[in-house]
Design a protein around this motif. Structure first.
Motif, mmCIF file in Angstrom:
data_model
loop_
_atom_site.group_PDB
_atom_site.id
_atom_site.type_symbol
_atom_site.label_atom_id
_atom_site.label_comp_id
_atom_site.label_asym_id
_atom_site.label_seq_id
_atom_site.Cartn_x
_atom_site.Cartn_y
_atom_site.Cartn_z
ATOM 1 N N LEU A 77 0.856 -1.188 0.000
ATOM 2 C CA LEU A 77 0.000 0.000 0.000
ATOM 3 C C LEU A 77 0.889 1.235 0.000
ATOM 4 O O LEU A 77 1.907 1.278 0.688
ATOM 5 N N VAL A 78 0.500 2.238 -0.788
ATOM 6 C CA VAL A 78 1.158 3.545 -0.763
ATOM 7 C C VAL A 78 0.117 4.580 -0.345
ATOM 8 O O VAL A 78 -0.966 4.658 -0.934
ATOM 9 N N VAL A 79 0.441 5.353 0.685
ATOM 10 C CA VAL A 79 -0.441 6.416 1.173
ATOM 11 C C VAL A 79 0.297 7.739 1.066
ATOM 12 O O VAL A 79 1.437 7.853 1.535
ATOM 13 N N ILE A 80 -0.340 8.733 0.455
ATOM 14 C CA ILE A 80 0.251 10.065 0.317
ATOM 15 C C ILE A 80 -0.560 11.033 1.167
ATOM 16 O O ILE A 80 -1.744 11.266 0.908
ATOM 17 N N ALA A 81 0.071 11.594 2.197
ATOM 18 C CA ALA A 81 -0.631 12.514 3.097
ATOM 19 C C ALA A 81 0.384 13.471 3.732
ATOM 20 O O ALA A 81 1.364 13.003 4.313
ATOM 21 N N LEU A 112 -3.404 5.478 -2.135
ATOM 22 C CA LEU A 112 -4.401 6.364 -1.538
ATOM 23 C C LEU A 112 -3.800 7.754 -1.366
ATOM 24 O O LEU A 112 -2.728 7.909 -0.764
ATOM 25 N N PHE A 113 -4.485 8.763 -1.904
ATOM 26 C CA PHE A 113 -4.088 10.160 -1.728
ATOM 27 C C PHE A 113 -5.052 10.826 -0.746
ATOM 28 O O PHE A 113 -6.271 10.713 -0.885
ATOM 29 N N ALA A 114 -4.498 11.542 0.236
ATOM 30 C CA ALA A 114 -5.296 12.311 1.188
ATOM 31 C C ALA A 114 -4.956 13.788 0.999
ATOM 32 O O ALA A 114 -3.974 14.284 1.565
ATOM 33 N N PRO A 115 -5.731 14.508 0.193
ATOM 34 C CA PRO A 115 -5.373 15.880 -0.162
ATOM 35 C C PRO A 115 -5.499 16.853 1.013
ATOM 36 O O PRO A 115 -6.315 16.676 1.917
ATOM 37 N N ALA A 116 -4.679 17.903 0.957
ATOM 38 C CA ALA A 116 -4.774 19.017 1.893
ATOM 39 C C ALA A 116 -4.171 20.238 1.219
ATOM 40 O O ALA A 116 -3.021 20.189 0.761
#
Length: 413
Positions: A77-81, A112-116
């Motif tokens: 899993l790759v998570v971008i936050a 998964l990208f978690a934008p901010a």
């Protein structure tokens, strides 16, 4: 599970330390790859201490391990936050200028990208196009939370709470690349707890509601990707992280808050136990018990029917730009004139809401308990749906049904 946690260069990077802790405490092996800009917000030492692994953002570190290829290949899993506007643009265009963007190009598992970012940046046509591009390629992109941003601005663009990202990430792995949050991009208003109607500065008329079911619904809606607003009457449990909390006490205060919140809500769930009546007069001083006085007589008046008013407002075109779904709750006991479901079906017809969640209450049932058993009635006439178990499990079923209704059925059909 082997996770690559990519950290973008935004002020919200500090919140990702909590997300990293959630992953490691759950037993996952996490490699953190911050961008160069991210290290200006949170230093490399923090990521190494929390992950227990070395941290780099350069393709020239440990070249013999070929990290720019290996990390993406090995990651489950790759998570971008936080996923900043810059990172989303680089990922969408396939750039590979550092270790993180190289890893994204090599990733074989779900991403998964978690934008901010600031609201205007999130709503810019370029960012929206980049998000759609990433989604079309199978990546999951969460909707940002709505609330206070850096400075005095407020709006959509806040990083979702670490718990939200954590739950979404695990769900993504379970569902692999076809996973989609059922309430992503939706705004959900939920009332919870029990209202209190004052008699005097000391006493009030109240009910046995603990707020547990409403809080569980807020968690389930949050985990389904929604921006959640909780109208919190008296509750015996704390509100969950990652939701906006609007405190209320009386039915009149709840009415005012609900009507205001409904304006920008895709879903309104009225799960609070609202007092049907309130004292016609409230004493400014404590009502005394005197030996020479007659027993006091308390006259009650009806409180407004908030659920029915919300439905009328929706149906009159008050929210013409939204296809709003309204969910009511019915706490029934039944009597010699009818059983619980008979009263509930009559209430559904009378209120006009789209779904009615019915439970059989009593001194030792529902209120304050950790379990519940409900029947979901639909105005569309579909078969009643039963749900039982912990209030968390019941809430998951209710939110799942709401997601289905939003995506498959017109609320006004």
């Amino acid at each position: 599970m082997r996770i690559v946690l990519g950290v973008g260069g935004g002020i919200a990077a500090y919140k990702v330390a909590s997300l990293l802790r959630l992953f490691t405490e759950a037993g996952h092996h996490v490699t953190v790859i911050p961008t160069e800009a991210a290290t200006r917000f949170v230093g490399t030492a923090t990521w190494e201490a929390l992950s227990g692994n070395p941290v780099s953002n350069s393709v020239f570190d440990d070249v013999h391990q070929v990290n720019h290829v290996r990390l993406g290949h090995e990651a489950d899993l790759v998570v971008i936050a936080p996923a900043t506007a810059d990172l989303l643009a680089k990922a969408a265009s396939g750039q590979a200028g550092d270790l993180l963007t190289n890893t994204l190009l090599m990733a074989h598992g779900p991403v998964l990208f978690a934008p901010a970012m600031h609201t205007e940046m999130w709503q810019h046509a370029a960012t929206r196009a980049n998000v759609e591009t990433l989604r079309s390629r199978g990546a999951a992109v969460l909707e940002p939370a709505t609330g206070r941003l850096t400075g005095s601005d407020s709006g959509p663009g806040r990083l979702p709470e670490p718990e939200v990202i954590f739950d979404a990430a695990l769900a993504l792995v379970q569902g692999q690349s076809d996973y989609q949050l059922p309430l992503a991009g939706r705004t959900v208003t939920i009332s919870a707890g029990g209202t209190r109607e004052p008699l005097d500065p000391v006493r009030f008329l109240g009910n046995r509601s603990s707020g547990k079911q409403g809080v569980a619904l807020a968690v389930a809606a949050r985990n389904a990707g929604a921006t959640v607003r909780l109208l919190a009457a008296h509750m015996e449990v704390p509100p969950p992280a990652g939701v906006e909390v609007v405190p209320v006490e009386t039915a009149l205060q709840l009415r005012e808050a609900a009507l205001a919140a409904a304006v920008d809500s895709d879903v309104v769930i009225m799960s609070a136990a609202v007092a049907d009546f309130r004292p016609s007069e409230v004493s400014d001083t404590k009502i005394k018990k005197r030996d020479d006085s007659a027993d006091p007589v308390i006259t009650l008046v009806r409180n407004p029917d908030i659920l029915h008013e919300l439905v009328e407002l929706r149906n009159s075109g008050g929210h013409a730009e939204r296809q709003q779904l309204i969910v009511g709750f019915a706490a029934e006991t039944g009597d010699s004139h009818g059983d619980v479901l008979a009263y509930a079906e009559a209430k559904l017809e009378r209120k006009g809401c789209d779904l009615l969640v019915v439970n059989h209450v009593g001194a030792d049932k529902v209120f304050g308990q950790d379990t519940n058993s409900v029947v979901i009635l639909a105005r569309s006439g579909s078969e009643p749906q039963e749900a039982a178990g912990t209030k968390t499990e019941v809430s998951a079923t209710i939110i799942s049904r709401i997601g289905f209704e939003l995506n498959h059925v017109s609320p006004r059909a």
